[in-house]
Design a protein around this motif. Sequence first.
Motif, PDB file in Angstrom:
ATOM      1  N   VAL A  61       0.849  -1.188   0.000  1.00  0.00           N
ATOM      2  CA  VAL A  61       0.000   0.000   0.000  1.00  0.00           C
ATOM      3  C   VAL A  61       0.886   1.239   0.000  1.00  0.00           C
ATOM      4  O   VAL A  61       1.868   1.308   0.757  1.00  0.00           O
ATOM      5  CB  VAL A  61      -0.924   0.019   1.235  1.00  0.00           C
ATOM      6  CG1 VAL A  61      -1.767   1.291   1.255  1.00  0.00           C
ATOM      7  CG2 VAL A  61      -1.819  -1.216   1.250  1.00  0.00           C
ATOM      8  N   VAL A  62       0.559   2.198  -0.856  1.00  0.00           N
ATOM      9  CA  VAL A  62       1.328   3.447  -0.911  1.00  0.00           C
ATOM     10  C   VAL A  62       1.104   4.218   0.385  1.00  0.00           C
ATOM     11  O   VAL A  62      -0.024   4.572   0.729  1.00  0.00           O
ATOM     12  CB  VAL A  62       0.897   4.310  -2.116  1.00  0.00           C
ATOM     13  CG1 VAL A  62       1.649   5.640  -2.106  1.00  0.00           C
ATOM     14  CG2 VAL A  62       1.142   3.572  -3.424  1.00  0.00           C
ATOM     15  N   ARG A  63       2.200   4.480   1.103  1.00  0.00           N
ATOM     16  CA  ARG A  63       2.108   5.200   2.368  1.00  0.00           C
ATOM     17  C   ARG A  63       2.452   6.676   2.212  1.00  0.00           C
ATOM     18  O   ARG A  63       1.785   7.535   2.763  1.00  0.00           O
ATOM     19  CB  ARG A  63       3.020   4.554   3.408  1.00  0.00           C
ATOM     20  CG  ARG A  63       2.420   3.332   4.046  1.00  0.00           C
ATOM     21  CD  ARG A  63       1.233   3.701   4.932  1.00  0.00           C
ATOM     22  NE  ARG A  63       0.501   2.503   5.363  1.00  0.00           N
ATOM     23  CZ  ARG A  63      -0.715   2.218   5.036  1.00  0.00           C
ATOM     24  NH1 ARG A  63      -1.389   3.034   4.222  1.00  0.00           N
ATOM     25  NH2 ARG A  63      -1.322   1.140   5.487  1.00  0.00           N
ATOM     26  N   ARG A  64       3.514   6.971   1.455  1.00  0.00           N
ATOM     27  CA  ARG A  64       3.902   8.379   1.290  1.00  0.00           C
ATOM     28  C   ARG A  64       4.792   8.516   0.068  1.00  0.00           C
ATOM     29  O   ARG A  64       5.215   7.526  -0.526  1.00  0.00           O
ATOM     30  CB  ARG A  64       4.610   8.906   2.550  1.00  0.00           C
ATOM     31  CG  ARG A  64       5.904   8.197   2.893  1.00  0.00           C
ATOM     32  CD  ARG A  64       6.485   8.737   4.208  1.00  0.00           C
ATOM     33  NE  ARG A  64       7.784   8.141   4.498  1.00  0.00           N
ATOM     34  CZ  ARG A  64       7.953   6.975   5.097  1.00  0.00           C
ATOM     35  NH1 ARG A  64       6.898   6.268   5.463  1.00  0.00           N
ATOM     36  NH2 ARG A  64       9.169   6.506   5.342  1.00  0.00           N
ATOM     37  N   PHE A  65       5.080   9.784  -0.281  1.00  0.00           N
ATOM     38  CA  PHE A  65       5.910  10.100  -1.440  1.00  0.00           C
ATOM     39  C   PHE A  65       7.166  10.833  -0.972  1.00  0.00           C
ATOM     40  O   PHE A  65       7.116  11.652  -0.049  1.00  0.00           O
ATOM     41  CB  PHE A  65       5.140  10.989  -2.420  1.00  0.00           C
ATOM     42  CG  PHE A  65       3.843  10.379  -2.898  1.00  0.00           C
ATOM     43  CD1 PHE A  65       3.804   9.637  -4.054  1.00  0.00           C
ATOM     44  CD2 PHE A  65       2.669  10.549  -2.177  1.00  0.00           C
ATOM     45  CE1 PHE A  65       2.618   9.076  -4.499  1.00  0.00           C
ATOM     46  CE2 PHE A  65       1.475   9.996  -2.600  1.00  0.00           C
ATOM     47  CZ  PHE A  65       1.456   9.254  -3.774  1.00  0.00           C
ATOM     48  N   GLU A  66       8.276  10.537  -1.596  1.00  0.00           N
ATOM     49  CA  GLU A  66       9.535  11.224  -1.314  1.00  0.00           C
ATOM     50  C   GLU A  66      10.182  11.619  -2.641  1.00  0.00           C
ATOM     51  O   GLU A  66      10.874  10.821  -3.264  1.00  0.00           O
ATOM     52  CB  GLU A  66      10.475  10.337  -0.493  1.00  0.00           C
ATOM     53  CG  GLU A  66       9.985  10.073   0.925  1.00  0.00           C
ATOM     54  CD  GLU A  66      10.962   9.259   1.751  1.00  0.00           C
ATOM     55  OE1 GLU A  66      12.041   8.884   1.199  1.00  0.00           O
ATOM     56  OE2 GLU A  66      10.668   8.995   2.931  1.00  0.00           O
ATOM     57  N   ARG A  67       9.888  12.844  -3.085  1.00  0.00           N
ATOM     58  CA  ARG A  67      10.441  13.379  -4.336  1.00  0.00           C
ATOM     59  C   ARG A  67      10.224  12.440  -5.528  1.00  0.00           C
ATOM     60  O   ARG A  67      11.139  12.121  -6.277  1.00  0.00           O
ATOM     61  CB  ARG A  67      11.933  13.678  -4.161  1.00  0.00           C
ATOM     62  CG  ARG A  67      12.192  14.883  -3.273  1.00  0.00           C
ATOM     63  CD  ARG A  67      13.659  15.118  -3.054  1.00  0.00           C
ATOM     64  NE  ARG A  67      14.237  14.104  -2.200  1.00  0.00           N
ATOM     65  CZ  ARG A  67      15.481  14.118  -1.743  1.00  0.00           C
ATOM     66  NH1 ARG A  67      16.295  15.104  -2.088  1.00  0.00           N
ATOM     67  NH2 ARG A  67      15.930  13.177  -0.957  1.00  0.00           N
TER      68      ARG A  67
END
Length: 386
Positions: free
Chosen positions: A143-149
């Motif tokens: 599951v996508v939790r967060r984005f980093e650049r």
Amino acid sequence: METTFNLKHIIDQIVKEKGIDRQIVVEALEQAVLTAANKKFRNTRDLEAHYNSEIGEVELFEFVTVVDEVQDSYKEIDLEEAKEIDPDVEVGDSLGMKLDASGFTRIAAQTAKQVIIQKVREAERETIFNEFKDRIGELVNGVVRRFERGDLIIDLGRAEAFLPQKEQAAREVYRQGDRVKALITDIRMTPKGPQILMSRTHPNVLAKLFEAEVPEIAEGIVEVKSVVREPGSRSKIAVYSHDSDVDPVGACVGMRGSRVQNVVSELRGEKIDIIPWSEDPARFACNALQPAVVSKVYIDEENRAMEIIVSDDQLSLAIGKRGQNVRLAARLTGWRIDIKSETRAAEAELLEFSSYDGTAEEAAEAETSEGPVAEPGEVPVEQVEE
């Protein structure tokens, strides 16, 4: 920190919740008590901590050496005093005495707690690393939790994985909370813990998706021989059947295209060509250039090169949009492919054998510059739209 209370249920709870080996937790507790004790006694004494499973308590022992004349009162004891503790002791023996561990200060207790937390964290990291190092090459859900650049951090349950932007197909867009299916490509141990790397563009993503959809592949009846992709756009997969009664292409396509359509949906509309593999390189190349129909094939085995002739109306189809079809076919087969139309091939042949005011070298140069050439993994010289 008092050590008189029973630690068994605490150890059982940590083992159950964290999935950590019991011995690791026990060693962490022993180290925690030892660290706290050394801090209290300013590292002046020779101490050891041992967990007593019968009473559920970490016991602390101080060791001193029996001597005739004491020079270091923290680490030595004279023979007369030692015999009061153990009548059989002799000079040079190491004498262990149990200490009361309940007298630690609040600071010592906090130190012990932090050591336990650190040990448990290290054990968790080691457990995760050992679990996922054996799953490299496996297709997993997250599951996508967060984005980093632009990079995605994927929650895999017990661990987080890293899906770099370069490993995402161009057409794919994700939002927080979206489910993602990706291939584990590597795992590295870093100071912050294990880093699990994933990919959506790797060729094995396609192979694993078909393996999950096609029972014949999972059972070994149909084998995936080769896969090439231009992620998000088009891919080719070569399959072979070890059972003459099983059509490898039909097995992958499924009833009314249901199996291949599931794979296409998972790859967000990526076009997939399923190619029957052949040990005959010419036949394999003809299959790889589908849906174009090939008229003739000339093979140069020494240079692993092929000259393929197609009818004029098939040239654009064989080359593909921006040379994509022939480029993928060259990568799939591992051969250099030169495609010519029948008209151009005839003109080149006529030019080669006709007499004109030029040299043979010029004729050869004119011939080789006619059609597009695709090296395995390269873009063809001429780019023709479909």
